[in-house]
Design a protein around this motif. Structure first.
Motif, mmCIF file in Angstrom:
data_model
loop_
_atom_site.group_PDB
_atom_site.id
_atom_site.type_symbol
_atom_site.label_atom_id
_atom_site.label_comp_id
_atom_site.label_asym_id
_atom_site.label_seq_id
_atom_site.Cartn_x
_atom_site.Cartn_y
_atom_site.Cartn_z
ATOM 1 N N GLY A 69 47.594 -28.586 14.416
ATOM 2 C CA GLY A 69 48.753 -29.387 14.008
ATOM 3 C C GLY A 69 48.342 -30.686 13.345
ATOM 4 O O GLY A 69 48.941 -31.101 12.345
ATOM 5 N N TRP A 70 47.302 -31.327 13.876
ATOM 6 C CA TRP A 70 46.813 -32.572 13.285
ATOM 7 C C TRP A 70 46.258 -32.325 11.882
ATOM 8 O O TRP A 70 46.496 -33.109 10.967
ATOM 9 C CB TRP A 70 45.746 -33.175 14.200
ATOM 10 N N VAL A 71 45.534 -31.213 11.705
ATOM 11 C CA VAL A 71 44.960 -30.890 10.393
ATOM 12 C C VAL A 71 46.068 -30.650 9.373
ATOM 13 O O VAL A 71 46.012 -31.148 8.243
ATOM 14 C CB VAL A 71 44.028 -29.661 10.508
ATOM 15 N N ILE A 72 47.098 -29.895 9.761
ATOM 16 C CA ILE A 72 48.202 -29.617 8.837
ATOM 17 C C ILE A 72 48.941 -30.902 8.484
ATOM 18 O O ILE A 72 49.279 -31.138 7.319
ATOM 19 C CB ILE A 72 49.156 -28.566 9.436
ATOM 20 N N LYS A 73 49.175 -31.758 9.468
ATOM 21 C CA LYS A 73 49.868 -33.013 9.206
ATOM 22 C C LYS A 73 49.060 -33.888 8.259
ATOM 23 O O LYS A 73 49.593 -34.457 7.299
ATOM 24 C CB LYS A 73 50.114 -33.754 10.512
ATOM 25 N N ARG A 74 47.759 -33.974 8.486
ATOM 26 C CA ARG A 74 46.890 -34.792 7.647
ATOM 27 C C ARG A 74 46.837 -34.260 6.210
ATOM 28 O O ARG A 74 46.918 -35.020 5.246
ATOM 29 C CB ARG A 74 45.496 -34.825 8.259
ATOM 30 N N ALA A 75 46.714 -32.935 6.046
ATOM 31 C CA ALA A 75 46.674 -32.339 4.710
ATOM 32 C C ALA A 75 48.006 -32.525 3.995
ATOM 33 O O ALA A 75 48.044 -32.811 2.796
ATOM 34 C CB ALA A 75 46.327 -30.855 4.804
ATOM 35 N N GLY A 76 49.102 -32.383 4.717
ATOM 36 C CA GLY A 76 50.418 -32.578 4.105
ATOM 37 C C GLY A 76 50.636 -34.013 3.671
ATOM 38 O O GLY A 76 51.184 -34.272 2.600
ATOM 39 N N MET A 77 50.213 -34.958 4.502
ATOM 40 C CA MET A 77 50.364 -36.367 4.138
ATOM 41 C C MET A 77 49.490 -36.719 2.930
ATOM 42 O O MET A 77 49.900 -37.480 2.063
ATOM 43 C CB MET A 77 50.013 -37.263 5.329
ATOM 44 N N ARG A 78 48.280 -36.154 2.875
ATOM 45 C CA ARG A 78 47.404 -36.400 1.733
ATOM 46 C C ARG A 78 48.025 -35.849 0.454
ATOM 47 O O ARG A 78 47.997 -36.495 -0.598
ATOM 48 C CB ARG A 78 46.031 -35.787 1.987
ATOM 49 N N ALA A 79 48.622 -34.651 0.531
ATOM 50 C CA ALA A 79 49.282 -34.072 -0.637
ATOM 51 C C ALA A 79 50.493 -34.898 -1.052
ATOM 52 O O ALA A 79 50.737 -35.111 -2.240
ATOM 53 C CB ALA A 79 49.694 -32.635 -0.345
ATOM 54 N N LEU A 80 51.239 -35.395 -0.073
ATOM 55 C CA LEU A 80 52.407 -36.231 -0.376
ATOM 56 C C LEU A 80 51.983 -37.535 -1.043
ATOM 57 O O LEU A 80 52.594 -37.967 -2.027
ATOM 58 C CB LEU A 80 53.190 -36.517 0.898
ATOM 59 N N ARG A 81 50.933 -38.175 -0.531
ATOM 60 C CA ARG A 81 50.441 -39.411 -1.156
ATOM 61 C C ARG A 81 49.953 -39.160 -2.569
ATOM 62 O O ARG A 81 50.202 -39.957 -3.473
ATOM 63 C CB ARG A 81 49.316 -40.010 -0.312
ATOM 64 N N SER A 82 49.273 -38.061 -2.789
ATOM 65 C CA SER A 82 48.789 -37.727 -4.130
ATOM 66 C C SER A 82 49.952 -37.507 -5.092
ATOM 67 O O SER A 82 49.923 -37.965 -6.233
ATOM 68 C CB SER A 82 47.913 -36.483 -4.054
ATOM 69 N N THR A 83 50.977 -36.831 -4.615
ATOM 70 C CA THR A 83 52.151 -36.566 -5.459
ATOM 71 C C THR A 83 52.891 -37.853 -5.796
ATOM 72 O O THR A 83 53.259 -38.079 -6.955
ATOM 73 C CB THR A 83 53.093 -35.580 -4.754
ATOM 74 N N THR A 140 44.245 -26.053 -4.260
ATOM 75 C CA THR A 140 43.604 -25.010 -3.466
ATOM 76 C C THR A 140 42.882 -25.613 -2.265
ATOM 77 O O THR A 140 42.846 -24.988 -1.201
ATOM 78 C CB THR A 140 42.624 -24.188 -4.306
ATOM 79 N N ARG A 141 42.358 -26.812 -2.401
ATOM 80 C CA ARG A 141 41.740 -27.484 -1.255
ATOM 81 C C ARG A 141 42.784 -27.730 -0.167
ATOM 82 O O ARG A 141 42.543 -27.477 1.014
ATOM 83 C CB ARG A 141 41.106 -28.804 -1.698
ATOM 84 N N THR A 142 43.951 -28.181 -0.575
ATOM 85 C CA THR A 142 45.029 -28.411 0.381
ATOM 86 C C THR A 142 45.491 -27.093 0.996
ATOM 87 O O THR A 142 45.735 -27.015 2.206
ATOM 88 C CB THR A 142 46.211 -29.109 -0.308
ATOM 89 N N ALA A 143 45.598 -26.050 0.191
ATOM 90 C CA ALA A 143 46.058 -24.754 0.701
ATOM 91 C C ALA A 143 45.081 -24.176 1.721
ATOM 92 O O ALA A 143 45.495 -23.657 2.763
ATOM 93 C CB ALA A 143 46.248 -23.773 -0.451
ATOM 94 N N VAL A 144 43.784 -24.272 1.451
ATOM 95 C CA VAL A 144 42.789 -23.751 2.392
ATOM 96 C C VAL A 144 42.784 -24.588 3.662
ATOM 97 O O VAL A 144 42.653 -24.059 4.773
ATOM 98 C CB VAL A 144 41.397 -23.692 1.722
ATOM 99 N N THR A 145 42.959 -25.904 3.537
ATOM 100 C CA THR A 145 43.009 -26.759 4.724
ATOM 101 C C THR A 145 44.228 -26.426 5.580
ATOM 102 O O THR A 145 44.132 -26.329 6.813
ATOM 103 C CB THR A 145 43.040 -28.239 4.308
ATOM 104 N N ILE A 146 45.378 -26.230 4.959
ATOM 105 C CA ILE A 146 46.590 -25.882 5.713
ATOM 106 C C ILE A 146 46.444 -24.500 6.344
ATOM 107 O O ILE A 146 46.874 -24.284 7.486
ATOM 108 C CB ILE A 146 47.830 -25.980 4.807
ATOM 109 N N ALA A 147 45.815 -23.560 5.642
ATOM 110 C CA ALA A 147 45.573 -22.236 6.232
ATOM 111 C C ALA A 147 44.650 -22.357 7.440
ATOM 112 O O ALA A 147 44.860 -21.681 8.456
ATOM 113 C CB ALA A 147 44.970 -21.299 5.192
ATOM 114 N N GLY A 148 43.648 -23.224 7.351
ATOM 115 C CA GLY A 148 42.763 -23.445 8.495
ATOM 116 C C GLY A 148 43.511 -24.024 9.680
ATOM 117 O O GLY A 148 43.304 -23.607 10.826
ATOM 118 N N GLY A 149 44.408 -24.967 9.422
ATOM 119 C CA GLY A 149 45.209 -25.535 10.499
ATOM 120 C C GLY A 149 46.134 -24.507 11.120
ATOM 121 O O GLY A 149 46.301 -24.462 12.341
#
Length: 178
Positions: A58-72, A92-101
């Motif tokens: 859950g922490w990994v998904i939240k962190r990846a989502g926040m990073r994508a939101l900041r980038s956008t 794709t880096r974000t997608a693989v990170t979210i899949a890992g989470g």
């Protein structure tokens, strides 16, 4: 008159044919590994491992989502859309990170190992190649299709709103409102 209902489903082909069997085998293997781990560290230890891995996922998904939101939002503030090859790499880096989470959240040891592989940089770089190839292939094949079926790679639009060369006759007075 009696009606006979015919099953009109097409037979499954390829991987979709064996997908239910693969999912069932995966679940049985996960349960078997959890039972083995429970024999080694006990039931509370297994529950602890599952809870910790779910929290980490859950922490990994939240962190990846926040990073994508900041980038956008940074791209929107700058007024430029990042559409180059680097943007595909970021996505794709974000997608693989979210899949890992997500794999870490799923209960089981194999899913945790795959989730950690998605997060470990050398294996994540290998896993990112598959979605990058798919995205690049799908964006290269993008074409504009006209209603008459002709493929048009693009059109030049003049400042007055009409096309420069209008082979389809859309620039006639009969269709325009004045």
């Amino acid at each position: 008159m009696s009606q006979v209902r015919v099953n009109a489903r097409r037979p499954r082909r390829g991987l979709s044919r064996f997908l239910p069997l693969a999912v069932a085998a995966w679940v049985v293997l996960e349960i078997w590994l959890l039972i083995l781990l429970a024999g080694l560290i006990g039931g509370f230890g297994v529950v602890g491992v599952l809870v910790v891995s779910a929290l980490l996922g859950g922490w990994v998904i939240k962190r990846a989502g926040m990073r994508a939101l900041r980038s956008t939002t940074a791209g929107m503030r700058g007024g430029l859309a990042d559409t180059g090859p680097d943007a595909i790499g970021k996505e794709t880096r974000t997608a693989v990170t979210i899949a890992g989470g997500a794999l870490l959240i799923l209960p089981g040891l194999l899913s945790d190992l795959l989730g950690l592989a998605c997060l470990f940089p050398p294996t994540a770089a290998l896993l990112r190649r598959f979605p990058e190839r798919w995205v690049r292939r799908s964006t290269e094949q993008f074409r504009i299709h006209r209603p008459d079926g002709k493929v048009v790679p693009g059109e030049v639009v003049e400042p007055d709103g009409f096309t420069k060369n209008d082979p389809y006759g859309y620039n006639t007075d009969r269709d325009q409102l004045h």
